[in-house]
Design a protein around this motif. Structure first.
Motif, PDB file in Angstrom:
ATOM      1  N   ASP A   1       0.075 -12.837  -5.567  1.00  0.00           N
ATOM      2  CA  ASP A   1      -0.029 -11.649  -4.730  1.00  0.00           C
ATOM      3  C   ASP A   1       0.550 -11.844  -3.343  1.00  0.00           C
ATOM      4  OD1 ASP A   1      -1.937 -13.126  -3.437  1.00  0.00           O
ATOM      5  OD2 ASP A   1      -3.624 -11.881  -4.028  1.00  0.00           O
TER       6      ASP A   1
ATOM      7  N   ARG B   1       0.516  -3.933  -7.569  1.00  0.00           N
ATOM      8  CA  ARG B   1      -0.319  -4.538  -6.532  1.00  0.00           C
ATOM      9  C   ARG B   1       0.449  -4.665  -5.219  1.00  0.00           C
ATOM     10  NH1 ARG B   1      -5.091  -7.860  -6.519  1.00  0.00           N
ATOM     11  NH2 ARG B   1      -5.150  -9.066  -4.602  1.00  0.00           N
ATOM     12  N   LYS B   2       1.683  -5.126  -5.289  1.00  0.00           N
ATOM     13  CA  LYS B   2       2.485  -5.287  -4.071  1.00  0.00           C
ATOM     14  C   LYS B   2       2.737  -3.932  -3.416  1.00  0.00           C
ATOM     15  CE  LYS B   2       3.801  -8.481  -2.519  1.00  0.00           C
ATOM     16  NZ  LYS B   2       3.335  -9.322  -1.385  1.00  0.00           N
TER      17      LYS B   2
ATOM     18  N   LEU C   1      -0.467  -2.944  -1.654  1.00  0.00           N
ATOM     19  CA  LEU C   1      -0.671  -3.733  -0.444  1.00  0.00           C
ATOM     20  C   LEU C   1       0.218  -3.272   0.701  1.00  0.00           C
ATOM     21  CD1 LEU C   1      -0.996  -7.325  -1.918  1.00  0.00           C
ATOM     22  CD2 LEU C   1      -2.778  -6.028  -0.754  1.00  0.00           C
ATOM     23  N   LYS C   2       1.426  -2.815   0.358  1.00  0.00           N
ATOM     24  CA  LYS C   2       2.381  -2.375   1.369  1.00  0.00           C
ATOM     25  C   LYS C   2       2.300  -0.874   1.642  1.00  0.00           C
ATOM     26  CE  LYS C   2       4.787  -6.313   1.804  1.00  0.00           C
ATOM     27  NZ  LYS C   2       5.451  -6.877   2.960  1.00  0.00           N
TER      28      LYS C   2
ATOM     29  N   ARG D   1      -0.306 -13.778  -0.858  1.00  0.00           N
ATOM     30  CA  ARG D   1      -1.177 -14.079   0.292  1.00  0.00           C
ATOM     31  C   ARG D   1      -1.158 -15.543   0.609  1.00  0.00           C
ATOM     32  NH1 ARG D   1      -6.689 -11.818  -1.120  1.00  0.00           N
ATOM     33  NH2 ARG D   1      -5.934 -11.896  -3.222  1.00  0.00           N
TER      34      ARG D   1
END
Length: 78
Positions: A76, A19-20, A23-24, A78
Motif C-alpha cells: 500500500d 486502494r491507492k 488513499l489519493k 506506506r
C-alpha cells in the motif's frame, strides 16, 4: 486500516489500484480525466488482476504518483 481481499494468497492489482486511488482521493472519472486513460479501462483494471498494458499503467501511476511495485507487488506504499 482494513485488509484487502487476496487472490491466491496475495492482493490483486485491481485491489491495490482501488486502494491507492482511495488513499489519493481519486475517483475513476477523475483518474481518467487526468491520465488520459478511458474510464472504462480504469474500471476494468480495478476489477481484475494483472491486465492492461505498460502505457496504460504508466499513465495511471504517473497521476497517482506511485511506483509500479506498489500495484504489482500489492503493497500500500506506506
Amino acid at each position: 486500516m482494513p485488509r484487502l481481499p487476496r487472490k491466491h494468497g496475495r492482493v490483486t492489482t485491481g485491489d491495490a489500484l482501488r486502494r491507492k486511488m482511495a488513499l489519493k482521493g481519486y475517483s475513476s472519472r477523475r483518474l481518467s480525466m487526468e491520465s488520459g486513460v478511458s474510464e472504462s479501462t480504469i474500471r476494468r483494471l480495478m476489477g481484475t488482476d494483472m491486465t492492461g498494458n505498460l502505457a496504460t499503467w504508466t499513465a495511471i501511476l504517473a497521476v497517482l504518483d506511485t511506483d509500479i511495485n506498489e500495484i504489482m507487488g500489492g503493497t500500500d506504499g506506506r
